[in-house]
Design a protein around this motif. Sequence first.
Motif, PDB file in Angstrom:
ATOM      1  N   LEU A 221     -50.119  38.732 143.817  1.00  0.00           N
ATOM      2  CA  LEU A 221     -49.037  38.848 142.701  1.00  0.00           C
ATOM      3  C   LEU A 221     -48.517  37.331 143.876  1.00  0.00           C
ATOM      4  O   LEU A 221     -48.648  36.267 143.229  1.00  0.00           O
ATOM      5  N   ASP A 222     -48.438  37.290 145.198  1.00  0.00           N
ATOM      6  CA  ASP A 222     -47.926  36.274 146.158  1.00  0.00           C
ATOM      7  C   ASP A 222     -48.304  35.113 145.836  1.00  0.00           C
ATOM      8  O   ASP A 222     -48.377  33.848 145.400  1.00  0.00           O
ATOM      9  N   GLU A 223     -50.270  35.570 145.946  1.00  0.00           N
ATOM     10  CA  GLU A 223     -51.016  33.909 146.143  1.00  0.00           C
ATOM     11  C   GLU A 223     -51.079  34.288 144.594  1.00  0.00           C
ATOM     12  O   GLU A 223     -51.122  31.840 144.885  1.00  0.00           O
ATOM     13  N   ASP A 224     -50.586  33.702 143.608  1.00  0.00           N
ATOM     14  CA  ASP A 224     -50.949  33.682 141.897  1.00  0.00           C
ATOM     15  C   ASP A 224     -49.811  33.003 141.852  1.00  0.00           C
ATOM     16  O   ASP A 224     -49.402  31.985 141.315  1.00  0.00           O
ATOM     17  N   ARG A 225     -48.418  33.637 142.382  1.00  0.00           N
ATOM     18  CA  ARG A 225     -46.610  32.941 142.442  1.00  0.00           C
ATOM     19  C   ARG A 225     -47.597  31.403 143.593  1.00  0.00           C
ATOM     20  O   ARG A 225     -46.748  30.263 143.056  1.00  0.00           O
ATOM     21  N   ALA A 226     -48.448  31.152 144.590  1.00  0.00           N
ATOM     22  CA  ALA A 226     -48.564  30.108 144.582  1.00  0.00           C
ATOM     23  C   ALA A 226     -48.742  28.955 143.734  1.00  0.00           C
ATOM     24  O   ALA A 226     -49.182  27.770 143.775  1.00  0.00           O
ATOM     25  N   ARG A 227     -50.086  29.649 142.576  1.00  0.00           N
ATOM     26  CA  ARG A 227     -51.138  29.354 141.991  1.00  0.00           C
ATOM     27  C   ARG A 227     -50.546  28.555 140.865  1.00  0.00           C
ATOM     28  O   ARG A 227     -50.673  27.462 140.604  1.00  0.00           O
ATOM     29  N   LEU A 228     -49.642  29.047 140.355  1.00  0.00           N
ATOM     30  CA  LEU A 228     -48.657  28.655 139.088  1.00  0.00           C
ATOM     31  C   LEU A 228     -46.919  27.337 140.030  1.00  0.00           C
ATOM     32  O   LEU A 228     -46.974  27.191 138.508  1.00  0.00           O
ATOM     33  N   ALA A 229     -47.372  27.726 140.912  1.00  0.00           N
ATOM     34  CA  ALA A 229     -45.835  26.800 141.911  1.00  0.00           C
ATOM     35  C   ALA A 229     -47.097  25.238 141.523  1.00  0.00           C
ATOM     36  O   ALA A 229     -46.622  24.367 141.085  1.00  0.00           O
ATOM     37  N   GLU A 230     -48.364  25.626 141.800  1.00  0.00           N
ATOM     38  CA  GLU A 230     -48.882  23.936 142.016  1.00  0.00           C
ATOM     39  C   GLU A 230     -49.477  23.808 140.722  1.00  0.00           C
ATOM     40  O   GLU A 230     -49.181  22.137 140.380  1.00  0.00           O
ATOM     41  N   ALA A 231     -49.488  24.404 140.116  1.00  0.00           N
ATOM     42  CA  ALA A 231     -50.237  23.915 137.913  1.00  0.00           C
ATOM     43  C   ALA A 231     -48.135  22.930 137.505  1.00  0.00           C
ATOM     44  O   ALA A 231     -48.718  22.772 136.925  1.00  0.00           O
ATOM     45  N   CYS A 232     -46.872  24.277 137.818  1.00  0.00           N
ATOM     46  CA  CYS A 232     -46.193  23.374 137.595  1.00  0.00           C
ATOM     47  C   CYS A 232     -46.104  21.980 138.031  1.00  0.00           C
ATOM     48  O   CYS A 232     -45.117  21.034 137.370  1.00  0.00           O
ATOM     49  N   ALA A 233     -46.377  21.664 139.329  1.00  0.00           N
ATOM     50  CA  ALA A 233     -46.468  20.534 139.807  1.00  0.00           C
ATOM     51  C   ALA A 233     -46.846  19.381 138.686  1.00  0.00           C
ATOM     52  O   ALA A 233     -46.308  18.130 138.437  1.00  0.00           O
ATOM     53  N   LEU A 234     -47.859  19.557 137.795  1.00  0.00           N
ATOM     54  CA  LEU A 234     -48.693  18.893 137.237  1.00  0.00           C
ATOM     55  C   LEU A 234     -47.883  18.559 135.720  1.00  0.00           C
ATOM     56  O   LEU A 234     -47.706  17.270 135.615  1.00  0.00           O
ATOM     57  N   LEU A 235     -47.355  19.592 135.450  1.00  0.00           N
ATOM     58  CA  LEU A 235     -46.221  19.291 133.931  1.00  0.00           C
ATOM     59  C   LEU A 235     -45.240  18.232 134.444  1.00  0.00           C
ATOM     60  O   LEU A 235     -44.980  17.943 133.268  1.00  0.00           O
ATOM     61  N   ARG A 236     -44.657  17.820 135.715  1.00  0.00           N
ATOM     62  CA  ARG A 236     -43.915  17.108 135.954  1.00  0.00           C
ATOM     63  C   ARG A 236     -43.884  15.562 135.968  1.00  0.00           C
ATOM     64  O   ARG A 236     -43.677  15.005 135.440  1.00  0.00           O
ATOM     65  N   GLU A 237     -45.689  15.397 135.026  1.00  0.00           N
ATOM     66  CA  GLU A 237     -45.851  14.449 135.330  1.00  0.00           C
ATOM     67  C   GLU A 237     -46.291  13.971 133.609  1.00  0.00           C
ATOM     68  O   GLU A 237     -47.009  14.796 132.888  1.00  0.00           O
ATOM     69  N   ILE A 238     -45.143  13.185 132.957  1.00  0.00           N
ATOM     70  CA  ILE A 238     -44.971  12.764 131.670  1.00  0.00           C
ATOM     71  C   ILE A 238     -45.859  12.128 131.611  1.00  0.00           C
ATOM     72  O   ILE A 238     -44.865  10.811 132.043  1.00  0.00           O
ATOM     73  N   ASN A 239     -45.618  11.040 129.895  1.00  0.00           N
ATOM     74  CA  ASN A 239     -46.585   9.917 129.376  1.00  0.00           C
ATOM     75  C   ASN A 239     -44.521   9.338 128.040  1.00  0.00           C
ATOM     76  O   ASN A 239     -44.858   8.847 127.561  1.00  0.00           O
ATOM     77  N   LEU A 240     -43.473  10.159 128.230  1.00  0.00           N
ATOM     78  CA  LEU A 240     -42.402   9.581 128.007  1.00  0.00           C
ATOM     79  C   LEU A 240     -41.906   7.603 128.306  1.00  0.00           C
ATOM     80  O   LEU A 240     -42.190   6.991 129.304  1.00  0.00           O
ATOM     81  N   GLY A 241     -42.050   6.802 127.348  1.00  0.00           N
ATOM     82  CA  GLY A 241     -41.844   5.665 126.684  1.00  0.00           C
ATOM     83  C   GLY A 241     -43.410   5.175 126.501  1.00  0.00           C
ATOM     84  O   GLY A 241     -44.024   4.122 125.835  1.00  0.00           O
ATOM     85  N   GLY A 242     -44.709   6.186 126.202  1.00  0.00           N
ATOM     86  CA  GLY A 242     -45.816   5.772 126.230  1.00  0.00           C
ATOM     87  C   GLY A 242     -46.253   4.853 124.348  1.00  0.00           C
ATOM     88  O   GLY A 242     -46.781   4.747 124.050  1.00  0.00           O
ATOM     89  N   THR A 243     -44.719   5.771 123.394  1.00  0.00           N
ATOM     90  CA  THR A 243     -44.870   5.786 122.090  1.00  0.00           C
ATOM     91  C   THR A 243     -46.567   6.434 121.335  1.00  0.00           C
ATOM     92  O   THR A 243     -46.930   7.448 121.996  1.00  0.00           O
ATOM     93  N   ALA A 244     -47.069   5.537 120.894  1.00  0.00           N
ATOM     94  CA  ALA A 244     -47.975   6.319 120.108  1.00  0.00           C
ATOM     95  C   ALA A 244     -49.589   6.348 120.741  1.00  0.00           C
ATOM     96  O   ALA A 244     -49.839   7.545 120.872  1.00  0.00           O
ATOM     97  N   ILE A 245     -49.749   5.563 121.602  1.00  0.00           N
ATOM     98  CA  ILE A 245     -50.672   5.833 122.059  1.00  0.00           C
ATOM     99  C   ILE A 245     -51.278   5.462 123.698  1.00  0.00           C
ATOM    100  O   ILE A 245     -51.977   5.802 124.295  1.00  0.00           O
ATOM    101  N   GLY A 246     -49.736   5.041 124.341  1.00  0.00           N
ATOM    102  CA  GLY A 246     -49.302   5.237 125.933  1.00  0.00           C
ATOM    103  C   GLY A 246     -49.697   4.150 125.663  1.00  0.00           C
ATOM    104  O   GLY A 246     -49.436   3.747 127.347  1.00  0.00           O
ATOM    105  N   THR A 247     -49.637   1.987 124.842  1.00  0.00           N
ATOM    106  CA  THR A 247     -49.063   1.273 124.692  1.00  0.00           C
ATOM    107  C   THR A 247     -47.670   0.430 125.267  1.00  0.00           C
ATOM    108  O   THR A 247     -46.950  -0.193 126.088  1.00  0.00           O
TER     109      THR A 247
END
Length: 478
Positions: free
Chosen positions: A214-240
């Motif tokens: 469980l401890d190992e999997d908690r570490a992997r989940l925390a790593e995956a969460c870091a990727l979620l914090r990169e967002i595309n807000l401001g890109g509008t329709a297709i990123g331009t």
Amino acid sequence: MSVSRPGPTRSEHDLLGDRDVPAAAYYGVHTLRAVENFPITGTPISAYPDLVTALAAVKQAAALANRDLGLLDERKVDAIVRACEEIRAGQWHDQFVVDVIQGGAGTSTNMNANEVVANRALELLGHAKGEYRHLHPLEDVNAGQSTNDVYPTAVRLSLQLAAVRLLEAMEVLREAFAAKAEEFADVLKMGRTQLQDAVPMTLGQEFAAYAVMLDEDRARLAEACALLREINLGGTAIGTGLNAHPAYPALACRHLGSITGIPVTVAGDLVEATQDMGAFVQLSGVLKRIAVKLSKTCNDLRLLSCGPRAGLAEINLPPVQAGSSIMPGKVNPVIPEVVNQIAFEVIGNDVTVTFAAEGGQLQLNAFEPVIAHSLLKSLTHLRAGCLTLAERCVTGITANREHLAGLVARSIGLATALNPHIGYEQATAVAQEALTTGASVHDLVLAKGLLTPERLQEILHPDNLARPHTRTATAVRV
């Protein structure tokens, strides 16, 4: 879900024409059409409060950024912000009525949010719902935005929020297993490979392994969460970034981080970020990993507790309900069973996420709604499963100590510990004779004079059997 209700209505207009909307509703015509078009799961987006909260946070951040840029009137911004804060506090969630699975890449969800925020803001400004000439869902609430940057940003935030709660639940379960590992540290038992007797270990070691997993999997989940914090807000329709001020992405991101407390960052390439589902695939894979290992653990608990008379019966799971309508006294391992079923669901959800992510085309993935639905289900159900397993099962497990000691004494697996001392061939002969005659390995070794009683006792000492490296290391240090 139907929104058709008798009573007063108001008329709203969209590109398809005029429609009557319930006068009391905070949603509008776009939401009404979406409800009619997508009667799919019967599950509205309000079933996921984190998603509704995240949508409100994005709308609030957008309004503040547009205010900073002088693009939105201060009075309107104040009303939008107040409406969003109410939604984030749990109000008006019942107005988020569109189905979680919908066509349009989440457009219906974004429209639902725009309309609820706009109509509540209108009330705060002293106007009636639907009087959009004073504050418009698209012109004002959705200013500088597109579904294609709002929806994925909100989904990422909601997944982050749900993942934090799963991490907390996994820690509760880890602590429960760790406590049992300590309680059972002195309980010797036989380990098994391929369901056959292997070598001795302690029950504490067995439960400690579950805690470590469980401890190992908690570490992997925390790593995956870091990727979620990169967002595309401001890109509008297709990123331009079409129709958004050049400074808007950074400003909106800064406000969003301040509002949510989540350290979000703007993606380096908004065109790539708008179409890329990699973070969702990564998270789904980690959730599948957690589910698979959790299910394996539950398989073990069911196997170790099977009986009570005709099975392994090494441990006892706490009885929580009667197990049969026909067999008196029967108690089933219902808590591990329900966690198994959660795991099966999560594994299936991962397949859905995989196909939905692969199905994207060119600059957008139209299937983010089913990705969001699948991931939020997995996170929510895994959290409930971890807490239920900890509280209703693991904390109440007891060991059948005498039975375990007897199994060790009778096991031919003890012969493995004698290999270095009497050789493989003689150890094999002893094991075969023990299996044939029913005599113990201990008694046969003494009867054949292969070792002295004192030496045999030392070799078969529980610490030497279950923790040989610990004793060797201690001897070396001395």
